[in-house]
Scaffold this motif. Sequence first.
Motif, short mmCIF file in Angstrom:
data_model
loop_
_atom_site.label_atom_id
_atom_site.label_comp_id
_atom_site.label_asym_id
_atom_site.label_seq_id
_atom_site.Cartn_x
_atom_site.Cartn_y
_atom_site.Cartn_z
N ARG A 441 0.83 -1.20 0.00
CA ARG A 441 0.00 0.00 0.00
C ARG A 441 0.87 1.26 0.00
O ARG A 441 0.62 2.20 -0.75
N ASP A 442 1.89 1.29 0.88
CA ASP A 442 2.77 2.46 0.96
C ASP A 442 3.38 2.79 -0.40
O ASP A 442 3.52 3.98 -0.76
N LEU A 465 -1.77 -7.04 -10.87
CA LEU A 465 -1.08 -7.42 -9.64
C LEU A 465 -2.08 -7.77 -8.53
O LEU A 465 -1.69 -8.18 -7.44
N ALA A 466 -3.37 -7.62 -8.83
CA ALA A 466 -4.39 -7.83 -7.79
C ALA A 466 -4.41 -9.28 -7.30
O ALA A 466 -4.51 -9.53 -6.09
N ASP A 467 -4.35 -10.25 -8.20
CA ASP A 467 -4.38 -11.66 -7.79
C ASP A 467 -3.20 -11.99 -6.88
O ASP A 467 -3.35 -12.73 -5.90
N PHE A 468 -2.04 -11.48 -7.23
CA PHE A 468 -0.85 -11.73 -6.41
C PHE A 468 -1.03 -11.16 -5.01
O PHE A 468 -0.77 -11.84 -4.01
N LEU A 472 -1.70 -12.97 -0.82
CA LEU A 472 -0.78 -12.80 0.30
C LEU A 472 -1.55 -12.74 1.61
O LEU A 472 -2.64 -12.18 1.68
N SER A 473 -0.97 -13.31 2.66
CA SER A 473 -1.66 -13.36 3.95
C SER A 473 -1.93 -11.97 4.52
O SER A 473 -2.95 -11.73 5.16
N ASP A 474 -1.01 -11.04 4.28
CA ASP A 474 -1.17 -9.67 4.80
C ASP A 474 -1.73 -8.71 3.75
O ASP A 474 -1.91 -7.52 4.05
N GLY A 475 -1.98 -9.19 2.55
CA GLY A 475 -2.58 -8.36 1.51
C GLY A 475 -1.81 -7.07 1.26
O GLY A 475 -0.59 -7.10 1.06
N LEU A 476 -2.50 -5.94 1.31
CA LEU A 476 -1.88 -4.63 1.06
C LEU A 476 -0.84 -4.28 2.11
O LEU A 476 0.03 -3.43 1.88
#
Length: 587
Positions: A441-442, A465-468, A472-476
Amino acid sequence: MDATQEPTSSMLDMFRFVFGKVLKNRWLLILNVAALTIITLLQFVVPQIEQYIIDSVIPNKNLTWLAQAIALLLGSAVALGIFNYLSTYYMTVMSQAAIFDLRDDLYRHILSQDTRFFESSRTGDLMTRLTSDIGNLQSLISANMLGIVGNLFTFVGVLIFIYWINWQMALAVTLTFPLEFLLYRVFRGRIHSAFQRARASQARMSNQMQQTLTQIDLIKSYTSEDLEADQFDHVSDENRKNMVAAGRNQAIFSPLVDGINTLGIAIVLLLGAYFIINDQLKIGQMVAYLSYVAMVQAPISSLTRLLNQLQQAQVSYGRVRAILDSTPQLKNAANPVAFPKLQHGITLDHVTFNYDHSKNPHNATVTDVSFQIPYGETTALVGHSGSGKTTLTRLIDRLYDLNGGDILFDDTSIKTIDIKSLRENVAIVSQDVFVIDGSIRDNVVYGRQDASDDDVLQVLKLADLADFVNGLSDGLDTQVGERGVKLSGGQKQRLSIARALLKDAPIIILDEATASLDNESEKAIQHALDNLLKSRTALVIAHRLSTIHNADQIVVLDDGQVVETGNHATLMAKNGAYAALYNAQFE
């Protein structure tokens, strides 16, 4: 002014500069001065109590007077402790506030500099100035340092007082002061020079460490650890020698000053004993007199103890001042205008530019370059390495000023547009992807902090890049690591595309954005690039000419000049410079 050249500065200039920051907190300064004044008065009272006990209480054997005097002495000691605490605490508050302002001003000033400044500055050296040099200046705003200022007032008052008590002994003490001043003059220059060399070598150490830590992969792959360690040992040993030289001078200086002070005390004891023997002075007066002589010598003693500190601070002040005195060569016009709402496109009109080759020996220059970048279309720049392609993109983003010609956005000259407004309307995606040490996000919202998570997810989807991220466990909130070490090359590139999409600038510059990727990664990223270029005015520098078949216009550069313009089909039909470049890639 070149930031590497330190301006000549006096001690007075340094104190005026630093205490200019302190004066922003006038009430804290007044509070500290008041506390120091009370401390000085209490220090003046204590010898009077001691004299009273010796000359009046003891001869009269009056226990009541003794109890009162002891109580007053202890009360003075408690008051001294309280006011010393207040002085030290509020001095720390004032010091930290002033240093915060100074470091913040310096950091903002560095960020305000143009590209040429950073080309002539080393990162490690700038880091040293922001940290160690600012830290040295902080020592000027301390209880000990401000205490010297208070002691100077004490010095004048007490000196007058001891002359009034016994002018002969006061004159004898005063005669030692010129010797101390002479010593100070001799050693000040020596210690200053040693610290000046030490700060320069410390900056080289910082630069060596910064360079090593950012190029660790290169060092490992070439097994050059020993070479780097030897180079660091060299600059570190140079710093050690300079610090030892400064310490040696201080080690000689301090005992000499202490010796002169002892000489003054010895003269007072000699004359005092003579006057006591001849009933011209009382023992209590003698004890008090010795205390006052110590108070007169205190500012000089403090100055000698702090000489190293003062000289380090003065050297650091020169290095900080050199940064603050530097001014960007690239500035806004007197009355800059906002970036226009683009309708027609960008015109490069006889653009000429030369780098300072002493700082950029490998960068290409451009000469009399003219072409159009039509609104809403994609223009590709091609040419051999060093033909001036990247130079033109830097000129369009006004990282440098033109030497000749003009760049027009519709009919508005780049020279009249507010620089911040211009750059807000240009998004650049290059092969050198800049990833900050933070979360996904940053990195996406960098430059647009008000973006919502929905906005971020939308551009990540457009950047493929949304699917990747969703996997992820922590997402953004996933941390990417320093320089994006946890991401692949293609993921970092798509992250930079998402950042450019969120910026939503009308002008996009792709500077060989896929040059460092393999064919498979390049194909995967092409869809994200197509989304980025949609409905935008784009300038694309392409390493692989196969990727610009569909460009509306292709401009061919050679040795800083335009040699051909057209689309892929027309340029191939000409069988000129573009065709030669294109065919060479497929031979």
